[in-house]
Design an enzyme around this catalytic site. Structure first.
Site, PDB file in Angstrom:
ATOM      1  N   ARG A  20       0.622  -0.874   0.293  1.00  0.00           N
ATOM      2  CA  ARG A  20       0.369  -0.693  -0.535  1.00  0.00           C
ATOM      3  C   ARG A  20       1.032   1.187   0.089  1.00  0.00           C
ATOM      4  NH1 ARG A  20      -2.947   2.811   4.915  1.00  0.00           N
ATOM      5  NH2 ARG A  20      -3.708   4.508   3.073  1.00  0.00           N
ATOM      6  N   HIS A  43      -3.397  10.515   1.112  1.00  0.00           N
ATOM      7  CA  HIS A  43      -2.594  11.297   2.106  1.00  0.00           C
ATOM      8  C   HIS A  43      -1.890  12.242   2.969  1.00  0.00           C
ATOM      9  CE1 HIS A  43      -1.414   7.620   4.939  1.00  0.00           C
ATOM     10  NE2 HIS A  43      -0.724   8.440   5.434  1.00  0.00           N
ATOM     11  N   ASN A  69      -7.075   8.759   2.889  1.00  0.00           N
ATOM     12  CA  ASN A  69      -6.347   8.203   4.344  1.00  0.00           C
ATOM     13  C   ASN A  69      -6.835   8.891   5.576  1.00  0.00           C
ATOM     14  OD1 ASN A  69      -4.579   6.374   6.184  1.00  0.00           O
ATOM     15  ND2 ASN A  69      -3.957   7.965   6.836  1.00  0.00           N
ATOM     16  N   ASN A 117      -7.479   1.796   9.527  1.00  0.00           N
ATOM     17  CA  ASN A 117      -5.978   2.065  10.238  1.00  0.00           C
ATOM     18  C   ASN A 117      -6.182   1.796  11.828  1.00  0.00           C
ATOM     19  OD1 ASN A 117      -5.173   2.560   7.747  1.00  0.00           O
ATOM     20  ND2 ASN A 117      -4.778   4.795   8.100  1.00  0.00           N
ATOM     21  N   TYR A 132      -4.038   1.339  15.935  1.00  0.00           N
ATOM     22  CA  TYR A 132      -2.699   1.753  16.835  1.00  0.00           C
ATOM     23  C   TYR A 132      -3.196   1.395  18.264  1.00  0.00           C
ATOM     24  CZ  TYR A 132      -0.440   3.470  12.124  1.00  0.00           C
ATOM     25  OH  TYR A 132      -0.275   3.414  11.179  1.00  0.00           O
ATOM     26  N   GLU A 187       7.766  10.908   9.892  1.00  0.00           N
ATOM     27  CA  GLU A 187       6.323  10.702  10.945  1.00  0.00           C
ATOM     28  C   GLU A 187       5.646  12.501  11.237  1.00  0.00           C
ATOM     29  OE1 GLU A 187       4.467   8.861  11.402  1.00  0.00           O
ATOM     30  OE2 GLU A 187       3.441   9.779  12.535  1.00  0.00           O
ATOM     31  N   TRP A 188       5.691  13.225  10.121  1.00  0.00           N
ATOM     32  CA  TRP A 188       5.080  14.426  10.273  1.00  0.00           C
ATOM     33  C   TRP A 188       5.506  15.006  11.165  1.00  0.00           C
ATOM     34  CZ3 TRP A 188       2.303  14.568   5.845  1.00  0.00           C
ATOM     35  CH2 TRP A 188       1.751  12.686   5.136  1.00  0.00           C
TER      36      TRP A 188
HETATM   37  O1  IFM Z   1       2.387   7.767  10.075  1.00  0.00           O
HETATM   38  C1  IFM Z   1       1.389   7.728   9.770  1.00  0.00           C
HETATM   39  C2  IFM Z   1       0.321   7.529   9.277  1.00  0.00           C
HETATM   40  O2  IFM Z   1       0.293   8.738   8.290  1.00  0.00           O
HETATM   41  C3  IFM Z   1      -0.941   6.884   9.123  1.00  0.00           C
HETATM   42  N1  IFM Z   1      -1.147   7.042  10.145  1.00  0.00           N
HETATM   43  C4  IFM Z   1       0.012   7.258  11.022  1.00  0.00           C
HETATM   44  C5  IFM Z   1       1.097   6.708  11.153  1.00  0.00           C
HETATM   45  C6  IFM Z   1       1.129   7.082  12.329  1.00  0.00           C
HETATM   46  O3  IFM Z   1       0.791   8.358  13.208  1.00  0.00           O
END
Ligand code: IFM
Length: 448
Positions: free
Chosen positions: A76, A120, A164, A297, A299, A408-409
């Site tokens: 992906r 994204h 996303n 998604n 976490y 990571e943003w």
């Molecule tokens: O890195 C991010 C991703 O761009 C989007 N979902 C969460 C990930 C981890 O923070």
């Protein structure tokens, strides 16, 4: 005991364009809101940007070779809208499409099925300047972009994810302001949330019109919302947090419309001053257009207690092990989520499109990275996924986040989610222990 996954289970990893590609000025790519945001002082840790990232744009062949070594049968990735339509709509930049053609050719040559995400988070700045996601025209522009890409690449890409994490696109970016474009305007964020979902619905149509055998889905992010106690006040707070984070997005996608308790809360808080005129006739039907799969998604969870008002709960920080992001490890939340999507929303096809963990394990003197904690995190979540499958949830695949350490943003390069370590000085890729572990999981289609 060995846990076997169903035959034909999809094993993947996931990445996104801005987080790995670099080459932000190559071959006519336009500027995105993340270029602008990351170059604005104070917006990302240490001023990190995605200018170079993992140089995947130039190193994609090496990276696909790593995927092949893992034994992935799917990958992906996301397409950068400003590479393809540098002004957001109108003029097509052929070299941008050519890059994704090369990437997909390489994947297919290795027997890896491409799962392409269209958005994204790298909105072309021209569209943000014209109002961004709070403007309805952005949803229409997205549909145009989706149609262009599906027409150009639909002969090889059969699996599409439209958006996303719509919560991040709208709330994190327009209400909380932590992500580009960095606004802090809750009413505008609610309008943006609707346009994000509308963009999805319009894109489903545009993709199917351009590519009749396309399979299309969307990838919301879900956070489990658990009350801090059994008190009615804490339970109500957890319910509201679930509404804000999860139900506001998944309910309209599955035909339930916007949750009335949340509309009431937002109205009472003055966040919908004019009601919801931005929801036009037909929009909810478009948003609820049946899709081919739901991409999930997942976490972590939040433990929620009643706060000053229902929209400002107290997030309780239990003294439990946490990841480098500060997120609690809560695999049970994945099991419950998959069961809820199966039973309450009757989702017929589920994919886990992101699940993974950041830890900063060092490179040892012998050049290895012993990331046992990542292996444990992945194992626990795969066990939860397996349990859900046994209980009837139609989970058909799992995409680990992420193949590579990457941008990571707002955290810049200070977080590392990869099963492959990236040395940002040299661009060397080093396989972590979790790489070998995941390769073995894929090879035996299960957990030993
Ligand atoms: O890195 C991010 C991703 O761009 C989007 N979902 C969460 C990930 C981890 O923070």
């Amino acid at each position: 005991m060995t846990l076997h996954f169903p035959q034909g289970f999809i094993w993947g990893t996931a990445t996104s364009a801005y987080q790995i590609e670099g080459a932000v000025k190559a071959d006519g790519r336009g500027e995105s809101i993340w270029d602008r945001f990351s170059h604005t002082p104070g917006k990302t840790r240490d001023g990190h940007t995605g200018d170079v990232a993992c140089e995947h744009y130039h190193r994609y062949e090496t990276d696909v070779a790593l995927m092949a070594e893992l034994g992935l049968n799917a990958y992906r990735f996301s397409l950068a809208w400003p590479r393809i339509l540098p002004e957001g709509r109108g003029r097509i930049n052929q070299p941008g499409l050519d890059f994704y053609r090369r990437l997909v050719d390489t994947l297919l040559r290795h027997g890896i099925t491409p799962y392409a995400t269209l958005y994204h988070w790298d909105l072309p700045v021209t569209l943000d300047d014209a109002g961004g996601w709070p403007a309805r025209a952005t949803a229409e522009a997205f549909a145009e972009y989706a149609g262009v890409v599906a027409a150009a690449l639909g002969d090889q890409i059969k699996h599409w994810i439209t958006i996303n994490e719509p919560w991040c696109v709208s709330m994190l970016s327009h209400q909380i302001g932590e992500h580009a474009p960095g606004r802090k305007d809750w009413p505008a964020a609610l309008v943006a949330s609707h346009h994000t979902l509308l963009a999805h619905g319009l894109a489903v149509q545009a993709i199917r019109a351009a590519s009749s055998d396309a399979q299309v889905g969307i990838a919301p992010n879900f956070t489990a919302s658990v009350p801090a106690s059994a008190s009615p006040a804490d339970r109500a707070a957890a319910r509201a947090f679930d509404g804000y984070f999860n139900r506001w997005f998944i309910d309209p996608l599955y035909g339930f419309g916007y949750p009335s308790d949340m509309v009431a809360l937002y109205t009472a808080a003055g966040l919908l001053p004019d009601g919801m005129p931005f929801v036009q006739p037909g929009d909810l039907d478009l948003i609820a257009t049946p899709t081919d799969f739901l991409a999930v998604n997942y976490y972590t969870r939040e433990v929620v207690a009643a706060g000053p008002n229902p929209l400002q709960p107290d997030i309780v920080r239990l003294d439990v092990p946490r990841t480098e992001m500060g997120w609690e490890i809560y695999p049970e939340g994945l099991y419950q989520l998959l069961m809820r999507l199966h039973t309450h929303y009757a989702v017929p096809h589920l994919l886990i499109s992101e699940n993974g963990v950041s830890y900063l394990d060092p490179v040892t003197p012998d050049g290895a990275i012993h990331d046992e904690r990542r292996i444990e995190y992945l194992r626990l979540h795969l066990e939860a996924c397996h349990r859900a499958i046994q209980a009837g949830a139609p989970v058909e695949g799992y995409f680990q986040w992420s193949l590579l350490d990457n941008f990571e943003w707002g955290h810049g390069y200070h977080q590392r989610f990869g099963v492959v370590h990236v040395d940002y000085e040299t661009q060397e890729r080093i396989r972590k222990d979790s790489f070998g572990w995941y390769r073995d999981v894929i090879a035996c289609n299960g957990l030993e």
